[in-house]
Design an enzyme around this catalytic site. Structure first.
Site, mmCIF file in Angstrom:
data_model
loop_
_atom_site.group_PDB
_atom_site.id
_atom_site.type_symbol
_atom_site.label_atom_id
_atom_site.label_comp_id
_atom_site.label_asym_id
_atom_site.label_seq_id
_atom_site.Cartn_x
_atom_site.Cartn_y
_atom_site.Cartn_z
ATOM 1 N N HIS A 132 70.904 -17.356 48.446
ATOM 2 C CA HIS A 132 71.193 -18.712 48.949
ATOM 3 C C HIS A 132 70.173 -19.743 48.453
ATOM 4 C CE1 HIS A 132 67.844 -18.897 51.826
ATOM 5 N NE2 HIS A 132 67.986 -17.570 51.851
ATOM 6 N N HIS A 141 68.978 -16.299 31.156
ATOM 7 C CA HIS A 141 69.613 -14.982 31.145
ATOM 8 C C HIS A 141 68.966 -14.122 32.216
ATOM 9 C CE1 HIS A 141 70.356 -10.899 28.925
ATOM 10 N NE2 HIS A 141 71.047 -10.998 30.040
HETATM 11 O O1 JB3 Z 1 71.210 -5.987 27.569
HETATM 12 C C1 JB3 Z 1 72.384 -6.289 27.589
HETATM 13 C C2 JB3 Z 1 73.272 -5.820 28.676
HETATM 14 N N1 JB3 Z 1 72.940 -7.065 26.655
HETATM 15 C C3 JB3 Z 1 72.194 -7.617 25.515
HETATM 16 C C4 JB3 Z 1 72.587 -9.059 25.317
HETATM 17 C C5 JB3 Z 1 72.354 -9.924 26.509
HETATM 18 O O2 JB3 Z 1 71.853 -9.596 24.193
HETATM 19 C C6 JB3 Z 1 72.514 -6.820 24.263
HETATM 20 O O3 JB3 Z 1 72.192 -5.463 24.426
HETATM 21 C C7 JB3 Z 1 71.746 -7.422 23.063
HETATM 22 O O4 JB3 Z 1 70.414 -7.178 23.204
HETATM 23 C C8 JB3 Z 1 72.030 -8.895 22.964
HETATM 24 O O5 JB3 Z 1 73.366 -8.968 22.551
HETATM 25 P P1 JB3 Z 1 73.855 -9.876 21.352
HETATM 26 O O6 JB3 Z 1 73.492 -11.287 21.569
HETATM 27 O O7 JB3 Z 1 75.274 -9.558 21.121
HETATM 28 O O8 JB3 Z 1 72.913 -9.321 20.159
HETATM 29 P P2 JB3 Z 1 72.840 -9.583 18.627
HETATM 30 O O9 JB3 Z 1 73.616 -8.517 17.946
HETATM 31 O O10 JB3 Z 1 71.386 -9.728 18.310
HETATM 32 O O11 JB3 Z 1 73.496 -10.980 18.345
HETATM 33 C C9 JB3 Z 1 74.904 -11.152 18.350
HETATM 34 C C10 JB3 Z 1 75.341 -11.920 17.160
HETATM 35 O O12 JB3 Z 1 74.749 -13.205 17.166
HETATM 36 C C11 JB3 Z 1 74.941 -11.246 15.844
HETATM 37 O O13 JB3 Z 1 76.076 -10.697 15.251
HETATM 38 C C12 JB3 Z 1 74.330 -12.336 15.005
HETATM 39 O O14 JB3 Z 1 75.054 -12.578 13.816
HETATM 40 C C13 JB3 Z 1 74.393 -13.585 15.865
HETATM 41 N N2 JB3 Z 1 73.074 -14.203 15.933
HETATM 42 C C14 JB3 Z 1 71.950 -13.689 16.468
HETATM 43 N N3 JB3 Z 1 70.922 -14.550 16.342
HETATM 44 C C15 JB3 Z 1 72.779 -15.404 15.444
HETATM 45 C C16 JB3 Z 1 71.399 -15.617 15.698
HETATM 46 N N4 JB3 Z 1 73.536 -16.313 14.814
HETATM 47 C C17 JB3 Z 1 72.967 -17.480 14.438
HETATM 48 N N5 JB3 Z 1 73.722 -18.391 13.828
HETATM 49 N N6 JB3 Z 1 71.650 -17.752 14.671
HETATM 50 C C18 JB3 Z 1 70.818 -16.864 15.284
HETATM 51 O O15 JB3 Z 1 69.643 -17.132 15.500
#
Ligand code: JB3
Length: 209
Positions: A132, A141
């Protein structure tokens, strides 16, 4: 007709965002991601296109599905035309007096109690509770299993690691990072990293961004 949205991001977080949207009866038309190795792949049969700025001119409902708080903030500034929606899993509880900002997603098993205010583009991850009268700033996050007690104030861009807890009435400043399993018993300023039980500031760690 079912609402159709664009999902920005095609990683692990996007997988849970899309699962949650589908549970809500929301259709996902496309996923965009800047990683060319993901283009042509799919999540639950929905194709990953790219790059993210290919949807810059589109006026469509959308959700930002990238876990990093600063990345979400930067991309939202660039994607002015998208209409950010909030998504609340049907098995999350949000009291009718609580406020949830645009672009915020609340995952399964989470509980948001009366008069809590959650800002824009936050992630309230699986099984977290916001009690609350809490205030959570934009682009925060709260990782899975985090718990913030009554009247807590969390600034902009704060990350609470998995299982972190904050006791009644405490404040955490903007862009601070709280380690997994930490228990915050005292107010914390902007841009610090704190960890442990009770949570202590790690002096060697600076958050410049
Ligand atoms: O812990 C949990 C339950 N979830 C986590 C979540 C909150 O954050 C998860 O396990 C991961 O640690 C993370 O998930 P996310 O964001 O899907 O992770 P990651 O694979 O690093 O980023 C997702 C997509 O965002 C990637 O495919 C990248 O291409 C893109 N991305 C990441 N950083 C970005 C950047 N794209 C741009 N344009 N710029 C960035 O800085």
């Amino acid at each position: 007709m079912r609402e159709e949205i664009i999902v920005v991001g095609g990683g692990g977080h996007a997988k849970v965002v899309i699962a949650t949207a589908l549970e809500c009866g929301i259709n996902v038309s496309i996923i965009v991601d800047d990683d060319p190795s993901k283009w042509g792949q799919n999540i639950f049969g929905i194709k990953i296109h790219g790059p993210i700025l290919s949807v810059k001119e589109i006026r469509s409902p959308a959700i930002m599905a990238i876990g990093n708080n600063r990345t979400r903030e930067n991309l939202v500034k660039e994607l002015e035309n998208l209409q950010w929606i909030s998504i609340i899993h049907p098995r999350a509880y949000v009291h009718r007096t609580a406020k949830v900002g645009k672009g915020t997603i609340i995952f399964a098993g989470s509980v948001i109690q009366p008069d809590a205010r959650i800002g824009d583009h936050c992630i309230i991850n699986t099984g977290s509770t916001v009690d609350h009268d809490c205030s959570v700033g934009d682009f925060c996050h709260l990782a899975p299993g985090t718990h913030i007690a009554g009247g807590v104030t969390i600034g902009r861009g704060v990350f609470l690691g998995v299982g972190a807890k904050v006791v009644v009435g405490k404040k955490i400043g903007d862009w601070s990072i709280i380690g997994a399993g930490a228990v915050v018993l005292e107010d914390l300023p902007d841009r610090v990293m704190a960890a442990g039980v009770p949570a202590k500031i790690k002096e060697s760690y600076r958050i410049d961004t």
